[in-house]
Enzyme design. Sequence first.
Site, short mmCIF file in Angstrom:
data_model
loop_
_atom_site.label_atom_id
_atom_site.label_comp_id
_atom_site.label_asym_id
_atom_site.label_seq_id
_atom_site.Cartn_x
_atom_site.Cartn_y
_atom_site.Cartn_z
N ASP A 58 -9.92 -15.39 -9.45
CA ASP A 58 -9.10 -14.84 -10.53
C ASP A 58 -9.73 -14.99 -11.92
O ASP A 58 -9.31 -14.33 -12.86
CB ASP A 58 -7.72 -15.52 -10.57
CG ASP A 58 -6.77 -14.99 -9.50
OD1 ASP A 58 -7.23 -14.24 -8.62
OD2 ASP A 58 -5.57 -15.34 -9.56
N HIS A 61 -0.16 1.35 23.59
CA HIS A 61 1.11 2.09 23.54
C HIS A 61 2.22 1.25 24.15
O HIS A 61 2.01 0.67 25.21
CB HIS A 61 0.99 3.41 24.30
CG HIS A 61 2.30 4.13 24.41
ND1 HIS A 61 2.82 4.86 23.36
CD2 HIS A 61 3.21 4.19 25.41
CE1 HIS A 61 4.00 5.35 23.71
NE2 HIS A 61 4.26 4.96 24.96
N ILE A 67 4.52 -9.08 -8.26
CA ILE A 67 5.46 -10.21 -8.24
C ILE A 67 6.88 -9.71 -8.48
O ILE A 67 7.82 -10.13 -7.79
CB ILE A 67 5.07 -11.26 -9.30
CG1 ILE A 67 3.72 -11.89 -8.93
CG2 ILE A 67 6.16 -12.34 -9.44
CD1 ILE A 67 3.23 -12.96 -9.89
#
Length: 478
Positions: free
Chosen positions: A325, A457, A197
């Site tokens: 989390d 490419h 962050i």
Amino acid sequence: MSNQFDVIVIGGGPGGYIAAIRAAQLGKSVACVEKWKNPNGETVLGGTCLNVGCIPSKALLASSETFEHTAHHLAEHGISVNGEVQLDLAKMLARKDGIVSKMTKGIEFLLRKNKVTWLKGHAQFTARNSAGNYQIEVIGEGAAQTITGQHIIIATGSKARHLPNIPIDNRIIADNEGALSFDSVPKKLAVIGAGVIGLELGSVWRRLGAQVTVLEAAPSFLAAADDGVAKEAWKQLTKQGLAIHLGVKIGDVKTTQQGVSIAYTDKEGAAHTLAADRLIVSVGRVPNTDGLGLEKIGLAVNERGMIEVDEQCRTQLPNVYAIGDVVRGPMLAHKAEDEGVMVAEVIDGQKPHIDYNCVPWVIYTAPEIAWVGKTEQQLKQEGRAYKAGQFPFAANGRALGMAKAEGFIKMLADAKTDEILGVHIVSSAASDLIAEAVAAMEFKAASEDIGRICHPHPSLSEVMREAALAVEKRALNM
Ligand code: FAD
Ligand code: NAI
């Protein structure tokens, strides 16, 4: 509405809403409880990621990069701007808010489409009944209601860690929430913590004109990244003007009439005071387990406040899972999403699996930093014999054409089997380039496999192929 569900998901962030959708796709009756209120007071889905994380930060990173590019980097393309490039910060912030609102409404639509019942409010466990199902009370705007679920997925996410004696007002001293919404560009911005962050939002405000000083406690920069990548990132970010001090110890932080003053000692122990208009505190995140009523069902958290789970996100209690989390592992949205899918499939009796070594990391600075798998220092520590191939973007025609020729790709492969063990990128578009490496590692590809694949490419992806060829010291364009 029935108050009995096959699956109840607590939390509607990227872990929770994806788990809810996948479970519904598999034929389960699903409720998702979410309490997040946006600044207009509306309850919204999307969690940290959509409201105050991934999505708004990437919107501001894109806007601020466009501003800086227009102001400073058009001349080399032979383009000049007549007059000064102007910033309308309010409009920039409104654009970000518009994207957030579009995305959160999109999730609402997805839940409806998949017949997931969204219950607005705070969920807490109240009991486990005699049939072994879990009772959850939802406290929303109206009367509290109790729902019962056979399977529960806890996806309550995380919040910013705050430091003692540094009160966050999200105006002068901000965590991620305030730092995404400053109403003016600070002249001087201090940041505590040179993590993801700190670097991303520090870059946003620097590009918009702030003088940014980042104070980091650790003695080394980006310790989780490959040493070579961290070194290159340090070179590029400090060249752009981020002043980063490592090994500091933060002392008293006081708000002043001008803003904020931060006392700290540097790595030699010398005392300093930094005066700034604003401060961002970005020192990691802590899991959300408060007020969940875990004690009512006998589910403990560990010393870091996280819910302990096995490799398939099962808690110690039958039919209770936790993802994202709020559990071990990197705090990343795509990791939370993958765990959501995995748990829904486990509930369905399938045998899904996540290879955590193949979860990519991206830091959205310019150049971007991205990696997957092991770093060189990890391989050395493990005593694993490896070969390394590295190729610079400076030798890539597309990168030169785009005026984005900084950085390189490094590929690490097993010395004997040639299996790709890690890929480390610092470059423009690294967040997209890393996906090829993730796919290769998931399929246990060798560096030779990438070296033999036809790449378009001119494209930045040719650098991936050249890095793979460089593992056998046979890069073609160097
Ligand atoms: P969350 O997104 O935190 O969602 C949890 C939800 O649960 C919240 O909405 C909360 O309101 C709800 N909840 C909690 N308790 C209850 C309860 N009792 N009842 C009802 N609801 C409850 N990750 C990336 O991969 N890429 C990025 O670019 C990225 N950028 C980020 C930038 C910032 C500034 C921040 C702060 C984070 C960023 N992250 C990024 C991390 C990412 O946001 C988190 O890893 C991700 O949101 C975790 O998802 P989650 O579902 O576990 O939790
Ligand atoms: P972080 O863990 O990335 O970095 C925190 C930094 O603060 C570390 O370098 C740490 O050493 C330092 N620190 C800790 N205490 C300190 C102190 N007292 N003084 C000075 N420095 C101190 O945490 P951050 O940046 O808050 O982000 C939280 C999490 O959010 C990340 O770990 C990541 O999981 C997630 N995130 C992901 C993003 C992405 O994927 N691009 C973007 C932003 C956040």
